[in-house]
Design a protein around this motif. Structure first.
Motif, PDB file in Angstrom:
ATOM      1  N   ASP A  48      16.908  18.193 -11.326  1.00  0.00           N
ATOM      2  CA  ASP A  48      16.575  19.280 -11.350  1.00  0.00           C
ATOM      3  C   ASP A  48      16.276  20.040  -9.949  1.00  0.00           C
ATOM      4  N   SER A  49      16.825  21.179 -10.019  1.00  0.00           N
ATOM      5  CA  SER A  49      16.456  21.854  -8.454  1.00  0.00           C
ATOM      6  C   SER A  49      15.088  22.234  -8.139  1.00  0.00           C
ATOM      7  N   ALA A  50      14.214  22.145  -9.296  1.00  0.00           N
ATOM      8  CA  ALA A  50      12.709  22.250  -8.875  1.00  0.00           C
ATOM      9  C   ALA A  50      12.079  21.021  -8.299  1.00  0.00           C
ATOM     10  N   ARG A  51      12.799  19.846  -8.531  1.00  0.00           N
ATOM     11  CA  ARG A  51      12.201  18.635  -7.925  1.00  0.00           C
ATOM     12  C   ARG A  51      12.961  18.597  -6.469  1.00  0.00           C
ATOM     13  N   HIS A  52      11.837  18.273  -5.466  1.00  0.00           N
ATOM     14  CA  HIS A  52      11.943  17.999  -4.084  1.00  0.00           C
ATOM     15  C   HIS A  52      12.790  16.675  -3.821  1.00  0.00           C
ATOM     16  N   LEU A  53      14.050  16.513  -3.641  1.00  0.00           N
ATOM     17  CA  LEU A  53      14.677  15.389  -3.516  1.00  0.00           C
ATOM     18  C   LEU A  53      14.980  15.245  -2.035  1.00  0.00           C
ATOM     19  N   ARG A  54      15.268  13.966  -1.511  1.00  0.00           N
ATOM     20  CA  ARG A  54      15.727  13.886  -0.314  1.00  0.00           C
ATOM     21  C   ARG A  54      17.209  13.375  -0.672  1.00  0.00           C
ATOM     22  N   CYS A  55      17.992  13.499   0.641  1.00  0.00           N
ATOM     23  CA  CYS A  55      19.433  13.125   0.372  1.00  0.00           C
ATOM     24  C   CYS A  55      20.065  12.641   1.664  1.00  0.00           C
ATOM     25  N   ALA A  56      21.075  11.834   1.515  1.00  0.00           N
ATOM     26  CA  ALA A  56      21.682  11.237   2.719  1.00  0.00           C
ATOM     27  C   ALA A  56      22.934  11.094   2.503  1.00  0.00           C
ATOM     28  N   VAL A  57      23.939  11.243   3.469  1.00  0.00           N
ATOM     29  CA  VAL A  57      25.301  10.956   3.499  1.00  0.00           C
ATOM     30  C   VAL A  57      25.815   9.765   4.442  1.00  0.00           C
ATOM     31  N   ASN A  58      26.250   8.977   4.055  1.00  0.00           N
ATOM     32  CA  ASN A  58      26.392   7.628   4.797  1.00  0.00           C
ATOM     33  C   ASN A  58      25.561   7.035   5.399  1.00  0.00           C
ATOM     34  N   GLN A  59      24.355   6.782   4.648  1.00  0.00           N
ATOM     35  CA  GLN A  59      22.949   6.281   5.170  1.00  0.00           C
ATOM     36  C   GLN A  59      22.401   7.345   6.427  1.00  0.00           C
ATOM     37  N   THR A  60      22.425   8.498   6.547  1.00  0.00           N
ATOM     38  CA  THR A  60      22.108   9.338   7.468  1.00  0.00           C
ATOM     39  C   THR A  60      21.184  10.465   6.585  1.00  0.00           C
ATOM     40  N   MET A  61      20.249  10.662   6.814  1.00  0.00           N
ATOM     41  CA  MET A  61      19.326  11.807   6.120  1.00  0.00           C
ATOM     42  C   MET A  61      19.838  13.053   6.841  1.00  0.00           C
ATOM     43  N   VAL A  62      20.143  13.898   5.675  1.00  0.00           N
ATOM     44  CA  VAL A  62      20.735  15.143   5.755  1.00  0.00           C
ATOM     45  C   VAL A  62      20.160  16.556   4.950  1.00  0.00           C
ATOM     46  N   ALA A  63      20.511  17.550   5.656  1.00  0.00           N
ATOM     47  CA  ALA A  63      19.984  18.649   4.869  1.00  0.00           C
ATOM     48  C   ALA A  63      21.047  18.901   3.699  1.00  0.00           C
ATOM     49  N   PRO A  64      20.490  19.809   2.852  1.00  0.00           N
ATOM     50  CA  PRO A  64      21.441  19.976   1.653  1.00  0.00           C
ATOM     51  C   PRO A  64      22.532  20.903   2.175  1.00  0.00           C
ATOM     52  N   GLU A  65      22.627  21.474   3.033  1.00  0.00           N
ATOM     53  CA  GLU A  65      23.815  22.344   3.531  1.00  0.00           C
ATOM     54  C   GLU A  65      24.822  21.458   4.231  1.00  0.00           C
ATOM     55  N   THR A  66      24.709  20.274   4.206  1.00  0.00           N
ATOM     56  CA  THR A  66      25.452  19.318   5.025  1.00  0.00           C
ATOM     57  C   THR A  66      26.795  19.158   4.403  1.00  0.00           C
ATOM     58  N   PRO A  67      27.898  19.250   5.096  1.00  0.00           N
ATOM     59  CA  PRO A  67      29.237  18.956   4.669  1.00  0.00           C
ATOM     60  C   PRO A  67      29.567  17.636   3.894  1.00  0.00           C
ATOM     61  N   ILE A  68      30.279  17.568   3.003  1.00  0.00           N
ATOM     62  CA  ILE A  68      30.726  16.042   2.644  1.00  0.00           C
ATOM     63  C   ILE A  68      32.236  15.986   2.780  1.00  0.00           C
ATOM     64  N   ALA A  69      32.522  14.840   2.620  1.00  0.00           N
ATOM     65  CA  ALA A  69      34.282  14.417   2.803  1.00  0.00           C
ATOM     66  C   ALA A  69      34.603  13.592   1.812  1.00  0.00           C
ATOM     67  N   ALA A  70      35.729  13.277   1.455  1.00  0.00           N
ATOM     68  CA  ALA A  70      36.466  12.334   0.726  1.00  0.00           C
ATOM     69  C   ALA A  70      35.912  10.722   1.304  1.00  0.00           C
ATOM     70  N   GLY A  71      35.538   9.918   0.182  1.00  0.00           N
ATOM     71  CA  GLY A  71      35.156   8.678   0.560  1.00  0.00           C
ATOM     72  C   GLY A  71      33.583   8.677   1.129  1.00  0.00           C
ATOM     73  N   ASP A  72      32.773   9.756   1.325  1.00  0.00           N
ATOM     74  CA  ASP A  72      31.393   9.885   1.478  1.00  0.00           C
ATOM     75  C   ASP A  72      30.449   9.117   0.476  1.00  0.00           C
ATOM     76  N   GLU A  73      29.471   8.583   0.858  1.00  0.00           N
ATOM     77  CA  GLU A  73      28.428   7.971   0.204  1.00  0.00           C
ATOM     78  C   GLU A  73      27.160   9.055   0.288  1.00  0.00           C
ATOM     79  N   VAL A  74      26.924   9.444  -1.031  1.00  0.00           N
ATOM     80  CA  VAL A  74      25.863  10.677  -0.899  1.00  0.00           C
ATOM     81  C   VAL A  74      24.753  10.061  -1.856  1.00  0.00           C
ATOM     82  N   ALA A  75      23.488   9.958  -1.233  1.00  0.00           N
ATOM     83  CA  ALA A  75      22.455   9.491  -1.898  1.00  0.00           C
ATOM     84  C   ALA A  75      21.445  10.526  -2.067  1.00  0.00           C
TER      85      ALA A  75
END
Length: 83
Positions: A48-75
């Motif tokens: 839910d967009s109201a929930r504050h969630l953290r995210c990571a791409v390939n085990q690096t903490m990132v901002a929501p605006e971070t680009p993703i690419a094929a094969g990435d691991e998004v947490a």
């Protein structure tokens, strides 16, 4: 493109999965989250967009605006507190 989506802590409990492959048209983490939300329950509840969630791409903490690419691991996970 295909990415692997990882769910941690309470997000994992609600979704009922630790990870899943996902075919996406998203170009950023935020767009991916919106795609997953659109799936309906339980993803809509967990991400839910109201929930504050953290995210990571390939085990690096990132901002929501971070680009993703094929094969990435998004947490997605809730912020954690220590005590």
């Amino acid at each position: 493109m295909q990415v692997t989506v990882l769910y941690f802590a309470s997000v994992r409990e609600v979704v009922g999965l630790a990870s899943e492959p996902w075919q996406t048209q998203a170009s950023t983490v935020a767009q991916l989250r919106q795609e997953l939300l659109a799936r309906g329950a339980p993803w809509a509840d967990a991400l839910d967009s109201a929930r504050h969630l953290r995210c990571a791409v390939n085990q690096t903490m990132v901002a929501p605006e971070t680009p993703i690419a094929a094969g990435d691991e998004v947490a997605f996970f809730p912020p954690v507190t220590g005590g």
